[in-house]
Design a protein around this motif. Structure first.
Motif, short mmCIF file in Angstrom:
data_model
loop_
_atom_site.label_atom_id
_atom_site.label_comp_id
_atom_site.label_asym_id
_atom_site.label_seq_id
_atom_site.Cartn_x
_atom_site.Cartn_y
_atom_site.Cartn_z
N THR A 1 9.81 -17.06 65.94
CA THR A 1 8.55 -16.53 65.43
C THR A 1 7.96 -15.50 66.38
O THR A 1 7.02 -14.78 66.01
CB THR A 1 7.51 -17.65 65.21
OG1 THR A 1 7.14 -18.23 66.48
CG2 THR A 1 8.07 -18.74 64.31
N ARG A 2 8.50 -15.43 67.60
CA ARG A 2 7.97 -14.52 68.62
C ARG A 2 8.97 -13.41 69.00
O ARG A 2 8.56 -12.37 69.50
CB ARG A 2 7.61 -15.30 69.90
CG ARG A 2 6.84 -16.57 69.70
CD ARG A 2 5.38 -16.35 69.50
NE ARG A 2 4.75 -15.60 70.55
CZ ARG A 2 3.42 -15.57 70.74
NH1 ARG A 2 2.62 -16.28 69.95
NH2 ARG A 2 2.89 -14.83 71.71
N LEU A 3 10.26 -13.70 68.78
CA LEU A 3 11.31 -12.77 69.20
C LEU A 3 12.33 -12.60 68.07
O LEU A 3 12.44 -13.47 67.21
CB LEU A 3 12.03 -13.28 70.45
CG LEU A 3 11.22 -13.43 71.74
CD1 LEU A 3 12.05 -14.15 72.79
CD2 LEU A 3 10.78 -12.07 72.26
N GLY B 1 7.31 -15.98 74.14
CA GLY B 1 8.59 -16.19 73.49
C GLY B 1 9.73 -16.29 74.48
O GLY B 1 10.62 -17.15 74.36
N VAL C 1 10.69 -19.95 68.94
CA VAL C 1 11.04 -18.69 69.58
C VAL C 1 11.28 -17.59 68.55
O VAL C 1 10.88 -16.44 68.75
CB VAL C 1 12.28 -18.87 70.48
CG1 VAL C 1 12.75 -17.52 71.04
CG2 VAL C 1 11.97 -19.80 71.65
N ASP D 1 8.12 -10.46 74.48
CA ASP D 1 6.97 -11.32 74.26
C ASP D 1 7.03 -12.38 75.35
O ASP D 1 7.99 -13.16 75.42
CB ASP D 1 7.03 -11.97 72.88
CG ASP D 1 5.85 -12.90 72.63
OD1 ASP D 1 4.86 -12.44 72.04
OD2 ASP D 1 5.94 -14.07 73.04
#
Length: 316
Positions: A90-92, A151, A88, A148
């Protein structure tokens, strides 16, 4: 008795609070977050199994009808909570990821009310919501927020797995499964599950003989790793399981939100990180929510639909 149980829950949150600062030293030594998690889980599982084999071998015996439960605990309550969180982030933003994971107290009280059909005091619901709102202030979710879809979706799954950790700790009998054995096999199992993702064979193991510096503060890498394994994992999980089994999953999950506050305070003392006004105010709100939630008492609903046994809670 209740005061002692709350003290154990707070101690668990404080021990978990060392996770971030100690992991940062491992990161400064060249390890990726997943590699640090694998060292944490694998080291804790190995040490616990070795210790129990010597002093309490019966704790390691898993009844055949509980093998699936132990496997699910390792996969959901340990490996998924750790692994999904690092996906997560890596996305948020980290703050949003933390907030999503710590929606677990709300999920636990909803499960307790509508699945286990327990009548929780209003303070349990209000306290859980207040604690999560306080966390939103602590992590400053408004700072650099971006959405995202993937995410957010995975973050909600991580929250469900985190809720599963508390619910599963409250869903077995000491007569057929020793809590220490469950933790030991859970850690070892999580290390196995994370093996292809963490790829520990790529770790520079010579780093454990060196020192690492974070924000001008230096520690031996081996010392940081041992503290991460012994205090932030073994002691934290053992006291956490004891607290949940004494207080209930709903209360234990809400009190556990203090981990984020503890982590911020530890980073302040250990690494000199600044505590802003939002962290102080939000910390007070989280503490208020935890104190309010712990005053609640769970009562079963009357009638034939009541499911109170550990087996019933798992089946539900």
């Amino acid at each position: 008795m209740r005061a002692a149980s709350l003290a154990i829950a707070v101690a668990s949150a404080c021990c978990f609070g060392f996770s971030g600062p100690m992991a940062r030293f491992l990161g400064a030594a060249g390890m990726s977050p997943l590699e640090a998690v694998w060292v944490r889980m694998g080291g804790a599982g190995l040490l616990l199994i070795a210790a129990l084999a010597i002093v309490r071998p019966r704790a390691l015996r898993i009844p055949r009808d509980r093998l699936l439960f132990v496997g699910a605990y390792a996969l959901v309550a340990v490996a998924a909570v750790q692994g999904l969180f690092f996906f997560v982030i890596t996305r948020l933003p980290v703050g949003i990821a933390l907030l999503l994971e710590y929606l677990s107290p709300v999920l636990v009280v909803v499960w307790a009310r509508f699945v286990r059909r327990l009548r929780l005091g209003r303070s349990a619901y209000v306290g859980a919501v207040i604690a999560v709102a306080g966390l939103a202030v602590v992590v400053e979710v408004w700072d650099g927020i971006r959405l995202d879809t993937l995410g957010l979706a995975v973050g909600l799954v991580a929250a469900a797995c985190s809720a599963g950790y508390f619910l599963m700790n409250d869903a077995f009998s000491d007569d057929d499964l020793d809590p220490l054995g469950l933790i030991a096999w859970g850690m070892a199992g999580a290390a196995v599950v994370l093996l292809p993702l963490a790829r520990p064979w790529s770790i520079d193991w010579t780093a454990f003989g060196r020192t690492a510096t974070v924000d001008g503060h230096t520690l031996p890498v081996l010392g940081a790793a041992l503290w991460l394994v012994l205090v932030a994992t073994i002691v934290a999980y053992v006291t956490g399981v004891i607290a949940v089994r004494r207080l209930s999953a709903a209360i234990g999950a809400t009190v556990a939100t203090l981990e984020v506050i503890a982590g911020a305070v530890i980073a302040w003392f250990l690494l000199g990180e600044r505590l802003g006004g939002a962290q102080i105010i939000g910390g007070g709100v989280v503490l208020a929510g935890a104190l309010l939630a712990q005053s609640a008492a769970a009562r079963p609903e009357p009638g034939p639909a009541v499911q109170l046994t550990p087996e019933a809670s798992v089946a539900g």
